[in-house]
Design an enzyme around this catalytic site. Structure first.
Site, short mmCIF file in Angstrom:
data_model
loop_
_atom_site.label_atom_id
_atom_site.label_comp_id
_atom_site.label_asym_id
_atom_site.label_seq_id
_atom_site.Cartn_x
_atom_site.Cartn_y
_atom_site.Cartn_z
CG PHE A 35 49.99 38.88 49.80
CD1 PHE A 35 49.24 39.81 49.06
CD2 PHE A 35 50.47 39.17 51.04
CE1 PHE A 35 49.31 41.36 49.46
CE2 PHE A 35 50.40 40.16 51.68
CZ PHE A 35 49.80 41.37 50.68
CG ASN A 55 44.35 41.03 45.33
OD1 ASN A 55 45.41 40.50 45.08
ND2 ASN A 55 43.46 40.51 46.18
CB CYS A 61 40.78 37.96 45.54
SG CYS A 61 40.55 36.86 46.95
C1 UDX Z 1 44.39 36.57 43.93
C2 UDX Z 1 45.77 37.03 44.25
O1 UDX Z 1 46.70 36.55 43.45
C3 UDX Z 1 46.26 36.51 45.71
O2 UDX Z 1 47.47 37.06 45.96
C4 UDX Z 1 45.31 37.11 46.45
O3 UDX Z 1 45.64 36.49 47.98
C5 UDX Z 1 44.04 36.70 46.27
O4 UDX Z 1 43.53 36.88 44.97
P1 UDX Z 1 43.34 34.14 43.17
O5 UDX Z 1 41.95 35.15 43.01
O6 UDX Z 1 43.30 32.87 43.77
O7 UDX Z 1 44.42 35.12 43.90
O8 UDX Z 1 43.83 33.76 41.70
P2 UDX Z 1 45.03 34.33 40.64
O9 UDX Z 1 45.75 33.34 40.40
O10 UDX Z 1 45.65 35.61 41.05
O11 UDX Z 1 43.97 34.63 39.36
C6 UDX Z 1 42.96 35.82 39.27
C7 UDX Z 1 42.48 35.88 37.92
O12 UDX Z 1 43.20 36.01 36.92
C8 UDX Z 1 42.08 34.27 37.21
O13 UDX Z 1 40.75 34.52 36.73
C9 UDX Z 1 43.17 34.11 36.29
O14 UDX Z 1 42.66 33.13 35.28
C10 UDX Z 1 43.39 35.50 35.82
N1 UDX Z 1 44.81 35.51 35.31
C11 UDX Z 1 45.96 35.28 36.04
C12 UDX Z 1 44.81 35.84 33.88
O15 UDX Z 1 43.76 35.90 33.05
N2 UDX Z 1 46.13 35.80 33.28
C13 UDX Z 1 47.33 35.72 34.17
O16 UDX Z 1 48.36 35.82 33.55
C14 UDX Z 1 47.11 35.35 35.36
#
Ligand code: UDX
Length: 454
Positions: free
Chosen positions: A156, A215, A267
């Site tokens: 995760f 996710n 992801c």
């Molecule tokens: C995600 C999951 O959080 C993680 O648990 C899994 O293992 C892999 O996928 P990640 O893709 O590294 O992790 O990034 P994350 O921090 O979750 O952000 C994903 C997207 O959501 C980004 O584009 C981020 O900018 C966006 N986001 C996140 C928002 O737009 N608003 C938020 O409040 C949080």
């Protein structure tokens, strides 16, 4: 101390390997990309991830972490073998497990002792069984009798905080058949679970599905907030205030509610599509997932329209983009909203001045062929003579900007804040024509904004 082999040295494999080595295990990371292996042996990490390089170097120096491209060198004597291979999208959105099955075959061809095989990649329900069958069939062909057990242990971690996520996980999810495997996995993970028990043991299918479910839920929250943000603009509400009110409800929680220009990365988009495809295979429709994807795509498109509506015609305009990676603290550009905007702006004839604190080398590889793209040294250079700035990624250094200096460098003081990082009132006080997400905006008529400055 266990002898561990990790197959695949991407974000998940390398971080897991380094963290397990840090906890005293003897870890060999195996990858068929020999260039990558050579660079890892020289202490160089092929991507940017805070804290990872030091962790790798420390454990290599301590003799606990090794790299190889050779199955025969890595596999014999392994107690626990982790599969951490890419699971990209097929054209129909379904998950491509071919890298995992290929690795399983090569693993089986080199096995010489009983072991536990752990799948860490995000895979459809039933993949552990496929891997089991693949290994069994290869062992049968070899005519050897080796006992192994499959465990599903989805990861995760988030890019940008992968090391700390791995060292201090919210939960350690284990899909397990037997008590024997549970004992080994508990022993391995107890050092990561000392403050309170974070280990959740369940059946393999549920563990496999839980990763996609998590996710998809995160993506659903974001699409809900992004969609609501556009509604706020229509009714005169402010999404930031609405978010605070929602987040104060403990049943909802205040994390992962920030509206922006859509989610990206390796992801969330892929896993939502794969879950949808999994549903389709069982004739189970999940319409919520269609909406999540549609809203996400629409969010980027709407932001582009906002820019176009304000700067029309885009042809001949100079636009600075601050931040290119899909989120801060990574150089990963996969499904980055900035790339979507760059493509649209270039097609419309704009010239771009790009800056990202870390992702510039990767951005250059992708965008070098465009004459209208200039790669800048910092955010100030990017702003020079620009008709507008777009904040696409909320890197920490963009919080501390001297906007008086920026304003003086620009042709026109227009700022599109795709991450709601700045205060509208302050930006307006500084004379910026400021656009963000989810707050109504009375746009200044184009004619007056483009009047020559005194
Ligand atoms: C995600 C999951 O959080 C993680 O648990 C899994 O293992 C892999 O996928 P990640 O893709 O590294 O992790 O990034 P994350 O921090 O979750 O952000 C994903 C997207 O959501 C980004 O584009 C981020 O900018 C966006 N986001 C996140 C928002 O737009 N608003 C938020 O409040 C949080």
């Amino acid at each position: 101390m266990k002898k561990i082999t990790i197959i695949g040295t991407g974000y998940v494999g390398l971080v897991t390997g380094a963290c397990l080595a840090e906890k005293g295990n003897r870890v060999t990371c195996l990858d068929i990309d020999t260039e990558k292996v050579d660079s890892l042996k020289a202490g160089k990490i092929p991507f940017y991830e805070p804290g990872l390089e030091e962790l790798v170097q420390r454990n290599v120096a301590a003799g606990r972490l090794h790299f190889t491209g050779d199955y025969n060198e890595a596999i014999p004597g392994t107690d626990v073998c982790f599969l951490a291979l890419p699971t990209p999208c097929n054209e129909d959105g379904s998950c491509n497990t071919s890298y995992i099955l290929k690795a399983a075959t090569q693993l089986a061809e080199n096995l010489d002792n009983d072991l536990i095989v752990v799948n860490k990649s995000t895979v459809p329900v039933g993949t552990a069984e496929d891997v089991e069958r693949t290994i069994q069939s290869s062992l049968k062909t070899r005519g050897v009798e080796i006992r192994f057990e499959m465990v599903s242990n989805p990861e995760f971690l988030r890019e940008g905080s992968a090391v700390s996520d791995c060292m201090n996980p919210d939960r350690i999810l284990l899909g397990i058949h037997s008590q024997k495997a549970e004992l080994v996995m508990r022993e391995l993970y107890t050092p990561f679970s000392v403050d309170h028990d974070r280990i959740l043991v369940m059946d393999v299918f549920s563990a496999e599905l839980a990763k996609y479910a998590s996710n998809a839920m995160l993506a659903t929250r974001l699409s809900f907030m992004n969609n609501l943000a556009l509604f706020c603009e229509k009714v005169g509400a402010d999404i930031q205030q609405v978010r605070k009110a929602m987040g104060a409800d403990q049943r909802i929680g205040d994390k992962y509610l920030k509206a922006g220009i859509g989610f990206g990365g390796s992801c969330l988009p892929k896993d939502v599509k794969a879950l949808k495809a999994m549903g389709a295979l069982k004739s189970h429709s999940m319409p919520i997932l269609d909406s999540v994807l549609e809203i996400n795509q629409g969010q980027q498109e709407t932001f582009f329209q906002k820019i176009e509506g304000r700067l029309e015609p885009l042809e001949g305009k100079t636009i600075a983009i601050w931040g290119l990676s899909f989120k801060p603290d990574t150089d990963d550009l996969r499904e980055a909203p900035a790339l979507f905007l760059i493509e649209k702006l270039l097609n419309a004839g704009a010239s771009l001045r790009l800056f990202d604190p870390i992702a510039m080398p990767k951005a250059k590889l992708l965008l070098n062929q465009y004459d209208q793209v200039l790669f800048c040294e910092d955010e100030y250079e990017a702003a020079k003579e620009a008709d507008a700035i777009i904040l696409a990624t909320e890197w920490n250094q963009f919080q501390f900007i001297d906007f008086e200096k920026i304003g003086a460098l620009m042709q026109n003081k227009t700022l599109f804040d795709g991450r709601n990082q700045y205060q509208k009132s302050e930006m307006q006080k500084l004379g910026f024509d400021y656009f963000c997400i989810g707050t109504p905006k009375e746009a200044t008529p184009l004619s007056s904004a483009y009047a020559p400055t005194q």
